[in-house]
Design a protein around this motif. Structure first.
Motif, short mmCIF file in Angstrom:
data_model
loop_
_atom_site.label_atom_id
_atom_site.label_comp_id
_atom_site.label_asym_id
_atom_site.label_seq_id
_atom_site.Cartn_x
_atom_site.Cartn_y
_atom_site.Cartn_z
N THR A 178 36.64 60.78 0.18
CA THR A 178 36.07 61.79 -0.94
C THR A 178 34.80 62.02 -0.72
OG1 THR A 178 36.07 59.99 -2.63
CG2 THR A 178 38.07 61.10 -2.46
N THR A 179 34.39 62.95 -1.23
CA THR A 179 32.65 63.29 -1.48
C THR A 179 32.50 63.82 -2.53
OG1 THR A 179 32.99 65.43 -0.30
CG2 THR A 179 32.94 63.81 1.41
N PHE A 180 31.01 63.73 -2.93
CA PHE A 180 30.38 64.27 -4.09
C PHE A 180 29.02 64.38 -3.47
CE2 PHE A 180 29.32 59.93 -5.45
CZ PHE A 180 28.05 59.91 -5.81
N THR A 181 28.29 65.34 -4.28
CA THR A 181 26.96 65.74 -3.97
C THR A 181 26.27 66.08 -5.51
OG1 THR A 181 27.44 67.29 -2.15
CG2 THR A 181 25.48 67.88 -2.92
N CYS A 182 25.02 65.61 -5.14
CA CYS A 182 23.82 65.48 -6.28
C CYS A 182 22.54 66.00 -5.83
CB CYS A 182 23.83 63.95 -6.95
SG CYS A 182 23.14 62.70 -6.02
N SER A 183 21.66 66.28 -6.78
CA SER A 183 20.32 66.74 -6.41
C SER A 183 19.67 65.56 -6.37
CB SER A 183 19.95 67.45 -7.73
OG SER A 183 18.56 67.62 -7.53
N THR A 184 18.72 65.51 -5.43
CA THR A 184 17.86 64.49 -4.83
C THR A 184 16.83 64.24 -6.43
OG1 THR A 184 16.13 65.78 -3.94
CG2 THR A 184 17.86 64.76 -2.48
N GLY A 185 16.48 65.48 -6.79
CA GLY A 185 15.31 65.29 -7.91
C GLY A 185 14.29 64.46 -7.33
N ASN A 186 13.61 63.40 -8.01
CA ASN A 186 12.51 62.86 -7.57
C ASN A 186 13.18 61.31 -7.33
OD1 ASN A 186 12.88 61.84 -10.07
ND2 ASN A 186 10.90 61.78 -10.70
N LEU A 187 14.35 61.31 -6.76
CA LEU A 187 14.97 59.89 -6.60
C LEU A 187 14.46 59.50 -4.99
CD1 LEU A 187 18.25 60.23 -8.32
CD2 LEU A 187 16.31 59.19 -9.07
N ASP A 188 14.31 58.44 -4.56
CA ASP A 188 14.18 57.85 -3.10
C ASP A 188 15.50 57.27 -2.98
OD1 ASP A 188 13.45 57.34 -0.90
OD2 ASP A 188 11.48 56.16 -1.28
N VAL A 189 16.51 57.72 -2.81
CA VAL A 189 17.94 56.94 -2.47
C VAL A 189 17.99 56.25 -1.32
CG1 VAL A 189 20.37 57.36 -2.39
CG2 VAL A 189 19.04 58.35 -4.32
N GLU A 190 17.08 57.14 -0.25
CA GLU A 190 17.51 56.66 1.03
C GLU A 190 16.63 55.15 1.30
OE1 GLU A 190 16.95 59.62 4.32
OE2 GLU A 190 16.23 60.74 2.62
N ASN A 191 15.32 55.08 0.85
CA ASN A 191 14.50 53.79 0.77
C ASN A 191 15.60 52.72 -0.01
OD1 ASN A 191 12.56 54.46 2.62
ND2 ASN A 191 11.40 55.24 1.12
N ASN A 192 16.12 53.18 -1.07
CA ASN A 192 16.73 52.21 -1.81
C ASN A 192 17.97 51.69 -1.24
OD1 ASN A 192 18.17 50.86 -3.95
ND2 ASN A 192 17.53 52.36 -5.52
N LEU A 193 18.70 52.38 -0.38
CA LEU A 193 19.97 52.10 0.32
C LEU A 193 19.44 51.29 1.55
CD1 LEU A 193 22.20 55.21 0.32
CD2 LEU A 193 22.22 53.05 -1.42
N LEU A 194 18.36 51.53 2.17
CA LEU A 194 17.99 50.55 3.36
C LEU A 194 17.85 49.35 2.94
CD1 LEU A 194 15.66 53.22 4.93
CD2 LEU A 194 17.82 52.34 5.96
N LYS A 195 17.58 49.16 1.47
CA LYS A 195 17.47 47.41 1.15
C LYS A 195 18.63 47.01 0.61
CE LYS A 195 12.87 48.93 -0.75
NZ LYS A 195 12.05 49.10 -1.93
N LYS A 196 19.65 47.72 0.70
CA LYS A 196 20.93 47.30 0.26
C LYS A 196 21.96 47.45 1.24
CE LYS A 196 19.83 48.48 -4.50
NZ LYS A 196 20.08 47.26 -5.15
N GLY A 197 21.84 47.28 2.63
CA GLY A 197 22.81 47.05 3.58
C GLY A 197 23.11 48.12 4.14
#
Length: 255
Positions: A178-197
């Motif tokens: 399953t997939t879902f899409t959200c707006s990036t807004g001013n979030l830095d999700v990529e850097n956050n995930l790189l710190k979480k495996g």
């Protein structure tokens, strides 16, 4: 009298805690309330409180990030959390108090009494938070808060296979496909995930290392994730990624 600030993104939770403090903790005066880390930083600097009642999970940034931005921290923190077994160990180890949601009146009163005694010692609280900062990332469940259809969605990172970014959107592919899409807004999700495996397989694509089941080095090279989900590797960094994954496997980590 102890001055207090409450920081919680949920209006109902914020109001409930204020009412409970007014009713059962007469030595606490709520001087301000905030709904985010940004508001919390502003309020703390403005009011210099004795206590901050701090929600852990909030949109855009969590409660720990607020504390990390206050190097001269000089107040006590009582965390408001929905977590149980994970958080309890971390907070007890660091001599930091917490209240589980929904709030129990007796626990609230005890937490305030504890702060009252601690404040008498005149010992800076900063040292007590260092251990927490060093251990909390590994102890708390892997969760992320993202905007979703006008609200916010809590994403269990243990259930994420892949993240793709495109212009102003993030697309999560979950276990099961399953997939879902959200707006990036001013979030830095990529850097956050790189710190979480997570690891970047090509520009704008991250995969969960804990979901990697096989590395196919033949042909153009792919990573095979749980559920036989194939992710292509960028030609420019294919060898680097494969080498990195093989080292993790050799180290005995669960990838």
């Amino acid at each position: 009298m102890l001055s207090a600030i409450i920081i919680d993104d949920e209006q109902a939770a914020l109001r409930t805690l204020e009412l409970l403090l007014n009713s059962y903790c007469p030595n606490v005066s709520v001087v301000a309330k905030g709904h985010s880390v940004a508001e919390g930083l502003e309020l703390v600097n403005k009011h210099n409180p004795d206590i901050v009642f701090l929600d852990i999970e909030m949109p855009q940034a969590n409660g720990f990030e607020l504390l990390e931005q206050l190097p001269d921290l000089d107040f006590e923190v009582i965390f408001i959390t929905a977590y149980n077994q994970f958080a309890v160990k971390a907070f007890k180890y660091s001599a930091i108090d917490y209240i589980l949601k929904p709030i129990d009146i007796e626990e609230l009163v005890k937490a305030v009494e504890k702060v009252t005694e601690i404040r008498k010692t005149k010992i800076s609280p900063r040292e007590r938070y260092k251990a927490l900062f060093q251990n909390i990332e590994q102890i708390l469940p892997q969760k992320l808060v993202v905007p979703n259809e006008g609200n916010y969605k809590y994403v269990d990172l243990n259930a994420v296979l892949k993240l793709e970014t495109h212009k102003n959107q993030y697309t999560f592919t979950m276990v099961g496909g399953t997939t879902f899409t959200c707006s990036t807004g001013n979030l830095d999700v990529e850097n956050n995930l790189l710190k979480k495996g997570f690891i970047s397989t090509e520009k704008g694509v991250l995969v969960n290392l804990n979901k990697v089941e096989k590395i196919d080095k033949k042909g153009d090279g792919t990573i095979i994730l749980e559920g036989d989900y194939h992710v292509a590797l960028s030609p420019t960094n294919r060898e680097k990624i494969i080498s990195h994954l093989e080292k993790i496997v050799q180290a005995g980590k669960n990838v």
